[in-house]
Write a protein that holds these residues in place. Structure first.
Motif, PDB file in Angstrom:
ATOM      1  N   ASN A   1       0.796  -1.232   0.000  1.00  0.00           N
ATOM      2  CA  ASN A   1       0.000   0.000   0.000  1.00  0.00           C
ATOM      3  C   ASN A   1       0.829   1.283   0.000  1.00  0.00           C
ATOM      4  N   GLY A   2       2.139   1.166   0.223  1.00  0.00           N
ATOM      5  CA  GLY A   2       2.961   2.355   0.371  1.00  0.00           C
ATOM      6  C   GLY A   2       3.326   3.110  -0.887  1.00  0.00           C
ATOM      7  N   PRO A   3       3.528   2.446  -2.054  1.00  0.00           N
ATOM      8  CA  PRO A   3       4.053   3.152  -3.225  1.00  0.00           C
ATOM      9  C   PRO A   3       3.314   4.425  -3.598  1.00  0.00           C
ATOM     10  N   LEU A   4       1.992   4.449  -3.476  1.00  0.00           N
ATOM     11  CA  LEU A   4       1.236   5.635  -3.865  1.00  0.00           C
ATOM     12  C   LEU A   4       1.041   6.619  -2.709  1.00  0.00           C
ATOM     13  N   LEU A   5       1.473   6.240  -1.497  1.00  0.00           N
ATOM     14  CA  LEU A   5       1.284   7.107  -0.328  1.00  0.00           C
ATOM     15  C   LEU A   5       2.588   7.731   0.160  1.00  0.00           C
ATOM     16  N   ILE A   6       3.733   7.175  -0.251  1.00  0.00           N
ATOM     17  CA  ILE A   6       5.030   7.673   0.197  1.00  0.00           C
ATOM     18  C   ILE A   6       5.603   8.596  -0.871  1.00  0.00           C
ATOM     19  N   SER A   7       6.059   9.772  -0.467  1.00  0.00           N
ATOM     20  CA  SER A   7       6.570  10.760  -1.417  1.00  0.00           C
ATOM     21  C   SER A   7       7.898  10.324  -2.006  1.00  0.00           C
ATOM     22  N   ALA A   8       8.246  10.926  -3.159  1.00  0.00           N
ATOM     23  CA  ALA A   8       9.500  10.585  -3.834  1.00  0.00           C
ATOM     24  C   ALA A   8      10.706  10.921  -2.966  1.00  0.00           C
ATOM     25  N   ALA A   9      10.671  12.098  -2.291  1.00  0.00           N
ATOM     26  CA  ALA A   9      11.797  12.500  -1.439  1.00  0.00           C
ATOM     27  C   ALA A   9      12.017  11.501  -0.303  1.00  0.00           C
ATOM     28  N   THR A  10      10.931  11.065   0.308  1.00  0.00           N
ATOM     29  CA  THR A  10      11.039  10.087   1.388  1.00  0.00           C
ATOM     30  C   THR A  10      11.568   8.761   0.870  1.00  0.00           C
ATOM     31  N   ARG A  11      11.094   8.350  -0.289  1.00  0.00           N
ATOM     32  CA  ARG A  11      11.515   7.068  -0.847  1.00  0.00           C
ATOM     33  C   ARG A  11      13.017   7.086  -1.160  1.00  0.00           C
ATOM     34  N   LEU A  12      13.503   8.163  -1.793  1.00  0.00           N
ATOM     35  CA  LEU A  12      14.917   8.237  -2.156  1.00  0.00           C
ATOM     36  C   LEU A  12      15.810   8.230  -0.913  1.00  0.00           C
ATOM     37  N   GLN A  13      15.456   9.057   0.062  1.00  0.00           N
ATOM     38  CA  GLN A  13      16.258   9.102   1.286  1.00  0.00           C
ATOM     39  C   GLN A  13      16.079   7.830   2.112  1.00  0.00           C
ATOM     40  N   GLY A  14      14.864   7.304   2.133  1.00  0.00           N
ATOM     41  CA  GLY A  14      14.594   6.106   2.921  1.00  0.00           C
ATOM     42  C   GLY A  14      15.317   4.883   2.396  1.00  0.00           C
ATOM     43  N   ILE A  15      15.433   4.765   1.078  1.00  0.00           N
ATOM     44  CA  ILE A  15      16.143   3.621   0.498  1.00  0.00           C
ATOM     45  C   ILE A  15      17.594   3.619   0.960  1.00  0.00           C
ATOM     46  N   PHE A  16      18.230   4.796   0.902  1.00  0.00           N
ATOM     47  CA  PHE A  16      19.633   4.892   1.345  1.00  0.00           C
ATOM     48  C   PHE A  16      19.732   4.585   2.840  1.00  0.00           C
ATOM     49  N   PHE A  17      18.846   5.163   3.647  1.00  0.00           N
ATOM     50  CA  PHE A  17      18.897   4.971   5.096  1.00  0.00           C
ATOM     51  C   PHE A  17      18.749   3.500   5.457  1.00  0.00           C
ATOM     52  N   TRP A  18      17.732   2.848   4.912  1.00  0.00           N
ATOM     53  CA  TRP A  18      17.470   1.458   5.265  1.00  0.00           C
ATOM     54  C   TRP A  18      18.535   0.521   4.711  1.00  0.00           C
ATOM     55  N   ASP A  19      19.043   0.822   3.521  1.00  0.00           N
ATOM     56  CA  ASP A  19      20.081  -0.018   2.943  1.00  0.00           C
ATOM     57  C   ASP A  19      21.325  -0.009   3.828  1.00  0.00           C
ATOM     58  N   LEU A  20      21.739   1.184   4.273  1.00  0.00           N
ATOM     59  CA  LEU A  20      22.909   1.286   5.149  1.00  0.00           C
ATOM     60  C   LEU A  20      22.631   0.652   6.512  1.00  0.00           C
ATOM     61  N   ALA A  21      21.448   0.911   7.071  1.00  0.00           N
ATOM     62  CA  ALA A  21      21.123   0.384   8.401  1.00  0.00           C
ATOM     63  C   ALA A  21      21.121  -1.141   8.412  1.00  0.00           C
ATOM     64  N   ILE A  22      20.492  -1.755   7.422  1.00  0.00           N
ATOM     65  CA  ILE A  22      20.421  -3.220   7.380  1.00  0.00           C
ATOM     66  C   ILE A  22      21.795  -3.824   7.137  1.00  0.00           C
ATOM     67  N   TRP A  23      22.582  -3.181   6.262  1.00  0.00           N
ATOM     68  CA  TRP A  23      23.940  -3.679   6.008  1.00  0.00           C
ATOM     69  C   TRP A  23      24.773  -3.644   7.290  1.00  0.00           C
ATOM     70  N   LEU A  24      24.673  -2.552   8.030  1.00  0.00           N
ATOM     71  CA  LEU A  24      25.415  -2.434   9.284  1.00  0.00           C
ATOM     72  C   LEU A  24      24.965  -3.479  10.302  1.00  0.00           C
ATOM     73  N   ILE A  25      23.657  -3.636  10.442  1.00  0.00           N
ATOM     74  CA  ILE A  25      23.124  -4.582  11.433  1.00  0.00           C
ATOM     75  C   ILE A  25      23.587  -6.000  11.121  1.00  0.00           C
ATOM     76  N   GLU A  26      23.416  -6.414   9.855  1.00  0.00           N
ATOM     77  CA  GLU A  26      23.782  -7.778   9.480  1.00  0.00           C
ATOM     78  C   GLU A  26      25.282  -8.016   9.648  1.00  0.00           C
ATOM     79  N   GLY A  27      26.078  -7.045   9.201  1.00  0.00           N
ATOM     80  CA  GLY A  27      27.521  -7.206   9.306  1.00  0.00           C
ATOM     81  C   GLY A  27      28.000  -7.274  10.754  1.00  0.00           C
ATOM     82  N   VAL A  28      27.502  -6.371  11.572  1.00  0.00           N
ATOM     83  CA  VAL A  28      27.907  -6.348  12.983  1.00  0.00           C
ATOM     84  C   VAL A  28      27.500  -7.638  13.684  1.00  0.00           C
ATOM     85  N   LEU A  29      26.328  -8.152  13.374  1.00  0.00           N
ATOM     86  CA  LEU A  29      25.871  -9.376  14.026  1.00  0.00           C
ATOM     87  C   LEU A  29      26.766 -10.563  13.698  1.00  0.00           C
ATOM     88  N   PHE A  30      27.152 -10.714  12.432  1.00  0.00           N
ATOM     89  CA  PHE A  30      28.021 -11.831  12.076  1.00  0.00           C
ATOM     90  C   PHE A  30      29.421 -11.657  12.683  1.00  0.00           C
TER      91      PHE A  30
END
Length: 535
Positions: free
Chosen positions: A249-278
């Motif tokens: 349901n999010g694609p039509l409700l989330i703005s382009a600015a949020t999506r662009l910044q959010g993709i970078f934020f979540w990509d870095l956050a998940i990479w850090l979490i997974e790497g640190v855990l291993f």
């Protein structure tokens, strides 16, 4: 405080170096992280770094699950719900029972302890096998099933784990009561997760600020996870449901600015979490070896060998009957979903790598029973759990590429990627054509000035001309590939000239940032298209 900060800096530095090493070795990062962590655990003078199990389950697991749910296609998840359910629920329960029976009859462990161990090692990890599988260009459906299984199997295992720990603590267990509780938890968490997803999207739409929306997206998984977990559930299913709801349901409700910044934020956050855990899993070896002194080494090695063999064999014993029997028993399934190649089934059976959730749950075992006695076989359970993780991660992780090559599965995935790229180009053409038709109507109805009309028309013509021809198998130097390289080279020239103008004082830093952002976005578009080009 200072020691904690320095330890954090050390972990992040090692993480960056290990990731670079993994890229050079063309190896799954999880394997490199774990090895580096084990090596550093025994460096003289280095203080031990212990993983807090509660932090993994309550702080780290929610964003990992939620992010995977958001990136998962609800349509594909729903269309593969049967195999995902068979693996995430059926295979986890089957593996738990198999481990409990084997350890009880062959090692003499009490039934309750065997079920605790089985519940801990039954759920395969989603991070490591998916990272390896994506790099091997496996068929898309295999990736969808593995990702869907990874989303839900932790919930099944955590619920079984709590029932098993309760049985060991109280000495009683009721199968009908446990089954009823399982169903209630499942239904309740699905409903709660959907509610949280709906609320999150409405609040983000109301906020209408990219920074606030990203913060709300970070809080969403914790709300979805912590409330059911506090009430006695697992929290995993609710978090998955919230993620899938936002994905659909999010694609039509989330703005382009949020999506662009959010993709970078979540990509870095998940990479850090997974790497640190291993990495921390590797550091944990030092602590576990200290505990091993209280348990005979031959007993530990036998338990690791037996449990590893059982979890690997149980997955194969489940996936083949699960694939064929359902189609033998149901003509409807046979018509709707023909039997896949046996090669696909082998690959799914061969991806049962255990990971961080198993270790975190093992470390979270209570120290004592309600009576005050020590939790039985606690050290053996923890050592065996880590041993199974080690055996499956290295044994399966390092041999999976060879198995894929021998079975010729990558060829199927490569053809799928070509077809997907062709469909993507067709979709882009269709979207631009639909927009051009709408533009013609807008120009006629609103009587737009000629200059404005030509400007809008030129945009569509430029976008249409920029689309590459459909890819051809074996064409490693398609116009799209060459074009991307040339565009990137030209952007580099523009960026160099931009900084020359800045140094000469002809533009301000603010002007440079605006122009640079346009160049960055254009280069990101090129990277996005090139990354999704299978040639």
């Amino acid at each position: 405080m200072t020691e904690t900060f320095l330890a954090s800096l050390l972990v992040l530095t090692v993480l960056a170096a290990s990731a670079a090493l993994a890229r050079r070795l063309v190896t799954a990062p999880a394997i490199v992280f774990l090895v580096v962590g084990i090596v550093l655990a025994f460096v003289p003078g280095l203080p031990p770094i212990e993983m807090q199990p509660e932090s993994v389950l309550l702080m780290v697991l929610p964003p990992l699950i939620y992010s995977a749910g958001v990136s998962m296609s609800w349509r594909e998840f729903k269309s593969n719900l049967r195999p995902i359910t068979l693996l995430a629920i059926g295979c986890v329960i089957f593996t738990t029972c198999a481990v409990a029976a084997a350890t009880h009859w062959l090692l003499g462990l009490p039934w309750g302890v065997g079920f605790v161990l089985g519940a801990i090692v039954s759920p395969p990890d989603v991070v490591a096998p998916l990272a390896i599988a994506k790099r091997l260009h496996l068929p898309h459906r295999i990736l969808v099933i593995l990702e869907g299984e990874g989303l839900a199997n932790d919930a099944t295992a955590l619920i079984l784990y709590r029932f098993a720990v309760l049985a060991v603590s109280t000495g009683t267990f009721s199968l009908p009561s446990a089954a009823g509780s399982f169903v209630l938890i499942l239904l309740g968490e699905i409903a709660f997760g959907i509610t949280v997803g709906w609320l999150s999207l409405r609040l983000r739409q109301w906020a209408h600020d990219a920074r606030v929306e990203i913060l709300l997206s970070l809080l969403t998984p914790y709300l979805a996870y912590w409330v059911p977990e506090h009430l006695g559930g697992s929290g995993v299913i609710a978090t998955v449901a919230a993620g899938l709801y936002v994905s659909w349901n999010g694609p039509l409700l989330i703005s382009a600015a949020t999506r662009l910044q959010g993709i970078f934020f979540w990509d870095l956050a998940i990479w850090l979490i997974e790497g640190v855990l291993f990495l921390l899993m590797g550091f944990e070896v030092r602590v576990l070896i200290e505990k091993a002194k209280a348990v005979p080494i031959n007993e530990v090695l036998v338990a690791i060998a037996l449990t590893s063999a059982i979890v690997i064999a149980a997955r194969f014993l489940w996936v083949f009957p699960g694939t064929y029997l359902t189609r033998i028993l149901s003509a409807r399934i046979r018509r709707r979903d023909p039997t896949p190649s046996w090669r696909y089934i082998v690959i799914i059976g061969f991806t049962g790598i255990r990971g961080m959730v198993s270790l975190a749950v093992a470390l979270a075992l209570p120290l004592t029973l309600p009576s005050g006695e020590a939790f039985p076989y606690r050290d053996l359970i923890q050592l065996t759990s880590f041993g199974v993780i080690f055996v499956t991660l290295f044994g399966i992780g390092l041999t999976l590429p060879l198995v894929v090559k021998l079975l010729g599965i990558s060829k199927h995935g490569h053809r799928e990627a070509l077809n997907e790229r062709e469909a993507e180009i067709a979709a882009r053409r269709s979207i631009i054509a639909a927009a051009r038709d709408a533009l013609n109507t807008i120009i006629a109805e609103r009587k737009l000035p000629e200059g404005l009309a030509k400007f809008l028309e030129a945009r569509h013509e430029t976008r249409m001309r920029a689309l590459p021809d459909p890819p051809r198998e074996g064409d490693e130097h398609s116009p799209a590939t060459k074009g991307a390289s040339m565009v990137r080279e030209i952007i580099t020239i523009e960026r160099t000239h931009l900084h020359k103008l800045l140094r000469e004082g002809k533009i301000t830093d603010e002007t440079r940032r605006r122009i640079e952002r346009d160049l960055d976005l254009e280069e990101a578009v090129v990277d996005n298209r090139e990354k999704n080009t299978p040639l």
